[in-house]
Structure formats: C-alpha cells, structure tokens
Design a protein around this motif. Structure first.
Motif, PDB file in Angstrom:
ATOM      1  N   ASN A 177     -18.187   4.544   4.223  1.00  0.00           N
ATOM      2  CA  ASN A 177     -17.134   5.336   4.872  1.00  0.00           C
ATOM      3  C   ASN A 177     -15.827   4.574   5.031  1.00  0.00           C
ATOM      4  N   VAL A 178     -15.915   3.266   5.282  1.00  0.00           N
ATOM      5  CA  VAL A 178     -14.702   2.516   5.618  1.00  0.00           C
ATOM      6  C   VAL A 178     -13.977   1.998   4.373  1.00  0.00           C
ATOM      7  N   ARG A 179     -14.653   1.915   3.229  1.00  0.00           N
ATOM      8  CA  ARG A 179     -14.052   1.333   2.022  1.00  0.00           C
ATOM      9  C   ARG A 179     -12.737   2.023   1.616  1.00  0.00           C
ATOM     10  N   PRO A 180     -12.669   3.366   1.527  1.00  0.00           N
ATOM     11  CA  PRO A 180     -11.394   3.999   1.141  1.00  0.00           C
ATOM     12  C   PRO A 180     -10.272   3.722   2.133  1.00  0.00           C
ATOM     13  N   THR A 181     -10.611   3.620   3.413  1.00  0.00           N
ATOM     14  CA  THR A 181      -9.590   3.365   4.432  1.00  0.00           C
ATOM     15  C   THR A 181      -8.957   1.995   4.228  1.00  0.00           C
ATOM     16  N   TYR A 182      -9.773   0.994   3.970  1.00  0.00           N
ATOM     17  CA  TYR A 182      -9.242  -0.354   3.751  1.00  0.00           C
ATOM     18  C   TYR A 182      -8.446  -0.431   2.449  1.00  0.00           C
ATOM     19  N   GLN A 183      -8.865   0.353   1.449  1.00  0.00           N
ATOM     20  CA  GLN A 183      -8.113   0.362   0.192  1.00  0.00           C
ATOM     21  C   GLN A 183      -6.712   0.919   0.418  1.00  0.00           C
ATOM     22  N   ARG A 184      -6.625   2.016   1.162  1.00  0.00           N
ATOM     23  CA  ARG A 184      -5.318   2.600   1.454  1.00  0.00           C
ATOM     24  C   ARG A 184      -4.472   1.658   2.307  1.00  0.00           C
ATOM     25  N   ALA A 185      -5.095   1.013   3.274  1.00  0.00           N
ATOM     26  CA  ALA A 185      -4.355   0.095   4.143  1.00  0.00           C
ATOM     27  C   ALA A 185      -3.811  -1.086   3.348  1.00  0.00           C
ATOM     28  N   ARG A 186      -4.604  -1.596   2.406  1.00  0.00           N
ATOM     29  CA  ARG A 186      -4.158  -2.743   1.613  1.00  0.00           C
ATOM     30  C   ARG A 186      -2.989  -2.353   0.718  1.00  0.00           C
ATOM     31  N   ASN A 187      -3.061  -1.183   0.122  1.00  0.00           N
ATOM     32  CA  ASN A 187      -1.952  -0.707  -0.711  1.00  0.00           C
ATOM     33  C   ASN A 187      -0.687  -0.518   0.115  1.00  0.00           C
ATOM     34  N   ARG A 188      -0.848   0.047   1.316  1.00  0.00           N
ATOM     35  CA  ARG A 188       0.310   0.253   2.177  1.00  0.00           C
ATOM     36  C   ARG A 188       0.917  -1.090   2.582  1.00  0.00           C
ATOM     37  N   LEU A 189       0.066  -2.103   2.795  1.00  0.00           N
ATOM     38  CA  LEU A 189       0.568  -3.429   3.147  1.00  0.00           C
ATOM     39  C   LEU A 189       1.420  -3.990   2.017  1.00  0.00           C
ATOM     40  N   GLY A 190       0.984  -3.777   0.771  1.00  0.00           N
ATOM     41  CA  GLY A 190       1.775  -4.211  -0.378  1.00  0.00           C
ATOM     42  C   GLY A 190       3.106  -3.490  -0.453  1.00  0.00           C
ATOM     43  N   GLN A 191       3.092  -2.187  -0.126  1.00  0.00           N
ATOM     44  CA  GLN A 191       4.342  -1.419  -0.141  1.00  0.00           C
ATOM     45  C   GLN A 191       5.310  -1.898   0.938  1.00  0.00           C
ATOM     46  N   ILE A 192       4.766  -2.285   2.090  1.00  0.00           N
ATOM     47  CA  ILE A 192       5.626  -2.814   3.155  1.00  0.00           C
ATOM     48  C   ILE A 192       6.246  -4.131   2.718  1.00  0.00           C
ATOM     49  N   GLY A 193       5.451  -4.990   2.066  1.00  0.00           N
ATOM     50  CA  GLY A 193       5.989  -6.251   1.555  1.00  0.00           C
ATOM     51  C   GLY A 193       7.104  -6.015   0.553  1.00  0.00           C
ATOM     52  N   ALA A 194       6.897  -5.023  -0.323  1.00  0.00           N
ATOM     53  CA  ALA A 194       7.926  -4.697  -1.313  1.00  0.00           C
ATOM     54  C   ALA A 194       9.187  -4.175  -0.637  1.00  0.00           C
ATOM     55  N   LEU A 195       9.018  -3.335   0.380  1.00  0.00           N
ATOM     56  CA  LEU A 195      10.177  -2.788   1.094  1.00  0.00           C
ATOM     57  C   LEU A 195      10.937  -3.898   1.817  1.00  0.00           C
ATOM     58  N   PHE A 196      10.209  -4.807   2.462  1.00  0.00           N
ATOM     59  CA  PHE A 196      10.869  -5.921   3.151  1.00  0.00           C
ATOM     60  C   PHE A 196      11.677  -6.766   2.174  1.00  0.00           C
ATOM     61  N   ALA A 197      11.082  -7.075   1.024  1.00  0.00           N
ATOM     62  CA  ALA A 197      11.793  -7.891   0.030  1.00  0.00           C
ATOM     63  C   ALA A 197      13.061  -7.187  -0.431  1.00  0.00           C
ATOM     64  N   ASP A 198      12.965  -5.866  -0.642  1.00  0.00           N
ATOM     65  CA  ASP A 198      14.114  -5.088  -1.096  1.00  0.00           C
ATOM     66  C   ASP A 198      15.194  -5.012  -0.013  1.00  0.00           C
ATOM     67  N   GLN A 199      14.771  -4.735   1.214  1.00  0.00           N
ATOM     68  CA  GLN A 199      15.732  -4.576   2.306  1.00  0.00           C
ATOM     69  C   GLN A 199      16.407  -5.900   2.656  1.00  0.00           C
ATOM     70  N   LEU A 200      15.638  -6.972   2.712  1.00  0.00           N
ATOM     71  CA  LEU A 200      16.230  -8.274   3.043  1.00  0.00           C
ATOM     72  C   LEU A 200      17.179  -8.743   1.944  1.00  0.00           C
TER      73      LEU A 200
END
Length: 574
Positions: A177-200
C-alpha cells in the motif's frame, strides 16, 4: 528493482561476506547471555554453587566483549563497502550524464538530476548497507530466538511464535500500500529540487520584476503536495504499525502466562522462564526494528527507481564501435545534404550543403529559428543529423571518437559559462597543465590581461557562480582566452557578442579576430561587425541556405544580406 539494487553490492561480495560472518558470530554471542542466566538460576542458585556462578559470570563478560569486537569489525567492513558503493554509483551517474546529448538536457531539469545524484544515492546506500545489515541481524535474532524457544520448551515456543505469522502478513500488505505513495513523494522531492535550482538561478530576474510572491506560490504548491504525500505515508504507517506491535506483543503475554503455568505444573524450570523473558527483547525488539526498516526499504526503492532511470536513459550520441581518433586537422568542414529535426518531428534543417575550407571564416546569419545554432551543434555532435553527413577533414563526425572530435573544436557561446573558481582555473580548464606564461598570453590576445591584473587578487580572484563578479564583456573575454589556450583547429562562435554593450563589443571583436586567425571559423551572429570581417557570409532561411558569398558580393546582389546592411542590423525575428 530489489534485484537491481542488490546487484550493486556484487563487486563487494567478499567484504560483505566477511562482514556477514562477523554478523552471524556477533548475533550468536548476543544471544548467549539468557542461556547463561538460565544456568545461573537452575544450576548455580539451585545448588548454591558460588564458584559455578562466578565461572558463568566470567563467561558472560567474555561473550559480551566478543560480541562488541565482532560488531565493531563488521561495522568497519560494511561501512567501507557502503561508502565505496556510493562513490562508484555517483561516478556512474555522472559519467552517464556527461555522455548525454543536448536533447536529454532539454527534456530534464538540472535540479531534479542533482537530487538523484545526491539524496537518492544516499537513500540507496541506507538500505543496501545499513538497512540490509539491520534486516539480516534482526532476522538472525528472530530465527535464533525461535529455535531456542522451541528447544527450551517446544509447546510454549510454538505458541509464542504463532503471532509472528500475522505480523508478516500485515507487514507485506503495508509495503504494497505504501510503495506508490513513497514513489510519488520522491518524484515530488526531485521536482522541488529542480524548482529551487531554477528559482535561485533566476533570483535577480525575480527580484527585478518584484515577482517574489509568485515564485513563492510555485514553491508552496509543490511543497504542499510533498507534505500531503508524506502525511499519507504517515497515516498508513500509524494505521498499520500499532496493530503490528499489538499482535507481536501477544507473544509476550503468551510467553509469561504460558511459562508461569508450565513452571507451576513442573513442566518448565524457573531458569528457563527467566531465559524466555530475557529473549523477549531479542524477539519483539527486532520485529519493531523490521517494521521501521521496511519503511526505509520502500523509500529506498523509490529512490533506486530514480537512480536507474538515469542509468538506463538511452544515449542519443555515442562512439561507433569502429570509431577512430582524429589526428592533426587541416580544418576542412563539409555539410552534405544535412537534415535535422528535434524529436524527429520538428524539422530545422533541410538538405543543407555547405563547404568551409581550412582557415576560412564563415559568418552564418538568419532570423531566429533558421537553424544557425543547430548547424554548429551538429559539428560537435551535441546531436546527430537525421539525414545527410557532417564531415571534418573527410571523416564523418559519427565515425570518429567524441573526445578527439571535441578536443579539436573550440566553442565560444553566447552566454559564457565560468565555474565558481579563480580566473586562472577557468582559463586553464581548457588545458590544466598549461604554463602560467601561456595563460597570460591567451588573456593578452583576448584583451583580458589588463582588467584581470586589476582584480583584487589578479589571476587568483574567484569569479563567483557563473562569473557573477565580472561584467558580461569580461566573462566573454575570459571565455575567449580559455578557447585560445585550447588551440583548436576549428572554431565555433555562437552569438559571441549578442549580450554585451557596444563598448565591450569592440574589444571582444578584436579578441575574436585574434582567435579566428589561422583557424576554420563558423560564426553565428546577429551583429554586422562580425559578418563584415568574415571571408564568406551564409544566410539561412527556413533551414536552407538562401544566399552565400563574400560580404561585398552579397551587398551587390541586393538580397537578404544587403537588406541587413541597409537596415544597419540583423533582425532577430519578424
């Protein structure tokens, strides 16, 4: 995914095997004390044998000491393997990224790739080394204790172990049950890193247009989504784990209640019950640890998928199996019926033929989207032509090694990239072992030596991230010096003066003239100053050559180039 993750451990199988041997022996030592307690109670105290008790206590100290030594040795072995695994995995990822084409970087965000190189790799290490060590150690403890339980009192042992079957079932369902949730969270974490790099990276633009609140809103949306995914994982965890712990502790109740009844019935010894109770923490504690480790495994599996996505990404541009090294070049460049389309769908060049003779300076003009920069990219194999051939000294660029091809070509870009390092290091990037005299000669030819000497620390001055401490013209001249130091035979200039002021342009044009002397040069430009200095001008329209000739010939022709001259500039677009 699990098989692939553990495949990373294979190069360290000897070290890991030795570590596992230490682990088995350490767990055996760790499980010995309750048996010694049993002997103390059932033999030493029952017989009032002080000497026997003293011997058992000395044995207890020896077992504890041996267990600690083995655990420490195991820790060193496994940590060394783990750190080397991370080191090698990061190198593999970086090599893969370094081999990717311009198209790959057009499809992926830098911040997300950085997150995979750093956080995702660390998560993989956590489960492959620390997590695996903990899983095996706890599994050995559970199996060892289960065997001892049954050996000491078979019926009580079986009854105590039965709840663990339900624990295994609950844990398996939770993982699913928890595997898809962690997959989505990890992808979102990568997107946040990309956004931070772009914004900074664009913070000056954000502040210049007073768009801090809008940028914050973008961060807020992604951060809130990540928060929701993490909370969902917490909800699942706290819905399942208390039940798992409750069921596991049923074994504790069965152990004490059943053991007491058996002692009263004369079917079990008091020392045996003491040993049972001593093993309780080795049995229920590891189960609690395994629940937490299971959560860690799910996180790491999500991170591992992101790591392997990079390692599995196909390479658009690779060396041919029979690729040869380019020797010394004359600098003869040909484009023969070259066509190119981005993603195979957006045509940019159409059956283009162009011959640039050794030492010739060719200016490439045209509106935005005409295919000028694409033409230069095909020569360095930033991407490959979808039709036709690109030749250098008669060699198809796809038949020579990328390293030897790019080593013979110098590129000066519209936005020069300077590393966060000194001026000296940035210039020497082209030739790390170049003598200081050659560096100064390159800076002098690039009309940069005087301003560099006036910097606070001269050549040792740190230029800041992307060269932010220098003006646009100064950055461009340092980049030109870097290219001069490389001494390429073929030179590609992609809008080298478009982002500088008129005063700097005059200095840079003089520097570029020195750079192009004796070299085959292709210059993409919107500035007439560079076009007029060329031996030949090529005008592109819609991915085809509209006209070409010397500047004087094209002026007399009265075509597109002549209209640029009349207007006094080359329009970017219409």
């Amino acid at each position: 995914m699990t098989r692939r993750l553990y495949g990373l451990v294979l190069p360290y199988k000897r070290t890991v095997a030795l570590g596992m041997l230490c682990l088995v022996l350490a767990v055996a030592a760790e499980l010995s004390p309750p048996l010694i307690w049993k002997n103390v109670v059932d033999v030493g105290i029952a017989n009032r044998d002080v000497r026997y008790i003293a011997v058992q206590l000395l044995l207890l100290l020896g077992v504890i000491a041996l267990g600690q030594v083995l655990s420490a040795w195991r820790g060193v072995l496994l940590e060394r393997a783990g750190q080397d695994l991370v080191y090698q995995l990061r190198l593999r990822l970086y090599r893969r990224l370094a081999a990717q084409s311009a198209s790959f970087y057009g499809r992926n965000q830098t911040g997300d790739l950085l997150a995979r190189l750093t956080g995702d790799v660390e998560s993989v290490q956590d489960v492959l080394v620390r997590g695996t060590d903990a899983v095996i150690a706890n599994a050995l403890r559970i199996l060892g204790v289960a065997a001892i339980f049954i050996a000491l009192q078979p019926w009580l042992g079986v009854a105590t172990i039965l709840p663990m079957i339900a624990v295994a079932f609950l844990l398996t369902r939770y993982n699913k049950n928890v595997r898809p949730t962690y997959q989505r969270a990890r992808n979102r974490l990568g997107q946040i890193g990309a956004l931070f790099a772009d914004q900074l990276g664009g913070m000056r633009v954000i502040q210049a247009f007073a768009r801090e609140r809008q940028s914050e809103s973008k961060v807020e949306v992604l951060a809130r989504d990540l928060y929701d995914q993490q909370i969902e994982a917490v909800r699942l965890r706290n819905k399942t784990f208390p039940v798992i712990r409750f069921v596991a502790n049923l074994g504790n109740v069965i152990m004490i209640g059943g053991g007491a009844l058996l002692v009263l019935a004369g079917q079990f010894t008091l020392g045996g019950l003491v040993a049972y109770r001593g093993y309780g923490r080795y049995f229920l504690g590891p189960i609690d640890d395994l629940v937490g480790i299971s959560d860690l495994v799910q996180r790491a599996e999500a991170a591992g998928r992101r790591v392997f996505e990079v390692l599995d990404a196909p390479l658009d541009v690779v060396d041919a199996e029979d690729a040869v090294n380019l020797a010394a070049l004359d600098g003869d460049v040909r484009f023969e019926r070259v066509s190119f389309a981005y993603d195979g769908e957006r045509p940019v060049l159409h059956d283009l033929d162009l011959h640039v003779r050794p030492g010739e300076r060719v200016a490439i003009l045209g509106l935005s989207g005409a295919g000028k920069s694409t033409l230069l990219g095909l020569l360095t194999r930033a991407f490959d032509a979808t039709g036709g051939r690109v030749l250098i000294d008669g060699h198809d660029v796809r038949s020579v090694t990328l390293h030897s091809l790019r080593s013979n070509i110098g590129v000066v870009q519209q936005e020069p990239y300077l590393f966060y390092a000194s001026v000296l290091e940035n210039v020497r990037f082209a030739c790390p072992n170049a003598p200081l005299r050659d560096v100064e000669d390159a800076l002098r030819s690039a009309h940069a030596l005087n301003f560099v000497r006036e910097l606070p620390e001269g050549l040792e001055t740190i230029v800041g991230e992307r060269g932010v401490k220098l003006s646009g013209g100064q950055r461009q001249r340092v980049a030109i010096a870097r290219t001069l130091l490389a001494k390429p035979k073929v030179l590609l200039l992609d809008e080298p003066t478009s982002s500088v002021d008129p005063e700097s342009e005059e200095i840079i044009v003089a520097a570029l003239t020195a750079l192009m002397r004796g070299r085959t040069s292709l210059v993409v430009t919107h500035r007439l100053s560079l076009a007029r200095a060329a031996d030949r001008v090529v005008v592109l329209e819609g991915g085809r050559i509209a006209e070409q000739g010397t500047p004087a010939e094209l002026r007399r022709l009265g075509g597109r180039y002549a209209s640029f001259e009349c207007a006094g500039s080359i329009p970017i677009e219409v």
